[in-house]
Design an enzyme around this catalytic site. Sequence first.
Site, PDB file in Angstrom:
ATOM      1  N   HIS A  61      47.205 -18.988   1.842  1.00 23.48           N
ATOM      2  CA  HIS A  61      46.349 -18.776   0.677  1.00 23.48           C
ATOM      3  C   HIS A  61      46.839 -17.529  -0.077  1.00 23.48           C
ATOM      4  CE1 HIS A  61      42.795 -17.146  -1.363  1.00 23.48           C
ATOM      5  NE2 HIS A  61      42.282 -18.353  -1.357  1.00 23.48           N
ATOM      6  N   ARG A 104      46.740 -22.365  -3.330  1.00 18.66           N
ATOM      7  CA  ARG A 104      47.149 -23.079  -2.114  1.00 18.66           C
ATOM      8  C   ARG A 104      47.873 -24.351  -2.530  1.00 18.66           C
ATOM      9  NH1 ARG A 104      41.591 -24.203   0.559  1.00 18.66           N
ATOM     10  NH2 ARG A 104      40.681 -23.373  -1.353  1.00 18.66           N
ATOM     11  N   LYS A 107      46.400 -27.510  -4.840  1.00 16.95           N
ATOM     12  CA  LYS A 107      45.208 -27.090  -5.581  1.00 16.95           C
ATOM     13  C   LYS A 107      45.559 -26.998  -7.070  1.00 16.95           C
ATOM     14  CE  LYS A 107      41.834 -25.157  -3.920  1.00 16.95           C
ATOM     15  NZ  LYS A 107      40.437 -25.552  -3.783  1.00 16.95           N
ATOM     16  N   ASP A 110      44.997 -21.640 -11.401  1.00 18.61           N
ATOM     17  CA  ASP A 110      43.849 -20.737 -11.543  1.00 18.61           C
ATOM     18  C   ASP A 110      44.387 -19.379 -11.989  1.00 18.61           C
ATOM     19  OD1 ASP A 110      41.804 -18.893 -11.186  1.00 18.61           O
ATOM     20  OD2 ASP A 110      41.107 -19.757  -9.290  1.00 18.61           O
ATOM     21  N   CYS A 112      43.415 -16.328 -11.768  1.00 21.44           N
ATOM     22  CA  CYS A 112      43.389 -15.135 -10.905  1.00 21.44           C
ATOM     23  C   CYS A 112      44.633 -15.058 -10.017  1.00 21.44           C
ATOM     24  CB  CYS A 112      42.119 -15.057 -10.080  1.00 21.44           C
ATOM     25  SG  CYS A 112      41.888 -16.372  -8.889  1.00 21.44           S
ATOM     26  N   TYR A 113      45.248 -16.216  -9.713  1.00 22.96           N
ATOM     27  CA  TYR A 113      46.464 -16.198  -8.886  1.00 22.96           C
ATOM     28  C   TYR A 113      47.668 -15.693  -9.660  1.00 22.96           C
ATOM     29  CZ  TYR A 113      43.574 -18.386  -5.474  1.00 22.96           C
ATOM     30  OH  TYR A 113      42.564 -18.614  -4.592  1.00 22.96           O
ATOM     31  N   ASP A 165      39.454 -18.660 -15.277  1.00 27.62           N
ATOM     32  CA  ASP A 165      40.243 -19.439 -14.312  1.00 27.62           C
ATOM     33  C   ASP A 165      41.148 -20.445 -15.033  1.00 27.62           C
ATOM     34  OD1 ASP A 165      40.809 -21.757 -12.755  1.00 27.62           O
ATOM     35  OD2 ASP A 165      38.992 -21.605 -11.571  1.00 27.62           O
ATOM     36  N   ASP A 172      34.607 -14.291 -16.490  1.00 30.08           N
ATOM     37  CA  ASP A 172      33.925 -13.375 -15.560  1.00 30.08           C
ATOM     38  C   ASP A 172      34.821 -12.156 -15.359  1.00 30.08           C
ATOM     39  OD1 ASP A 172      35.621 -13.785 -13.057  1.00 30.08           O
ATOM     40  OD2 ASP A 172      34.983 -15.845 -13.456  1.00 30.08           O
ATOM     41  N   HIS A 175      38.045 -12.758 -12.989  1.00 33.47           N
ATOM     42  CA  HIS A 175      39.209 -13.393 -13.603  1.00 33.47           C
ATOM     43  C   HIS A 175      39.786 -12.557 -14.739  1.00 33.47           C
ATOM     44  CE1 HIS A 175      37.806 -16.864 -11.258  1.00 33.47           C
ATOM     45  NE2 HIS A 175      39.101 -17.149 -11.221  1.00 33.47           N
TER      46      HIS A 175
HETATM   47 ZN   LIG Z   1      40.314 -17.867  -9.654  1.00 29.25          ZN
END
Ligand SMILES: [Zn+2]
Length: 241
Positions: A61, A104, A107, A110, A112-113, A165, A172, A175
């Site tokens: 992860h 991951r 998935k 996103d 934030c990654y 995201d 938010d 993110h």
């Molecule tokens: Zn995220």
Amino acid sequence: LSLAPWQSCSSPRSIPMASSGLAPSAPCPYVGMWVPSCPLSPCRCQNWEGGIGGVPGMEAHGGYTFCGVAALVILKQEHLLNLRSLLHWVTSRQMRFEGGFQGRCNKLVDGCYSFWQAGLLPLLHRALHAKGDPALSMTHWMFDQSALQEYILLCCQCPAGGLLDKPGKSRDFYHTCYCLSGLAIAQHFGSGDLHHEVVLGAPENRLQATHPVYNITPEKVVRAVMHFLQQPVPSLEPAAE
Ligand SMILES: [Zn+2]
């Protein structure tokens, strides 16, 4: 690299130091034990995929992988990881179409990654450079920096402010922080004489460079390090009543 991660995951007890080919001179003064001896040491959580999971045997992860690798970098123990399989895992997490990263395998992308995954490449670059890898670029990280900037700038901005995201999700603070943190990594390679910028779009898109381990500006890291170097190493003995 003789410490195969799948061996450490299937054998929860300590791996004898001799079998890992390590010859350290003293336990880490901050954790008070050999790093590979700690049952939840990040090197024990690196699995067959190449990334790091929350506990040994768990799916790799992005968040756990960044925190595990950064912790080992702080302890100067990142060589205990299988760096080649980690590089293979993280570079496979940048999405071919979207340009952003997934957390991951299998998935969705996103924002934030952009930090948790892309942030691994500067740490890996440094670790592989220390091992004398001659194939490393001296101008770019080992991911598509322009494609990541495109995803963040075009898909992760909320028109009312803040970042998110993916399109359709709400903004938010989490993110917003990690999209911007990832954008800074994608814009800045290296530091000092080796500093090289790739800023997509208008010049005002440019962010300040950040420290790859602590994710704050390098000047603030220097001030923090100077402060803590003046402090004594805390005693491992319990405080007297
Ligand atoms: Zn995220």
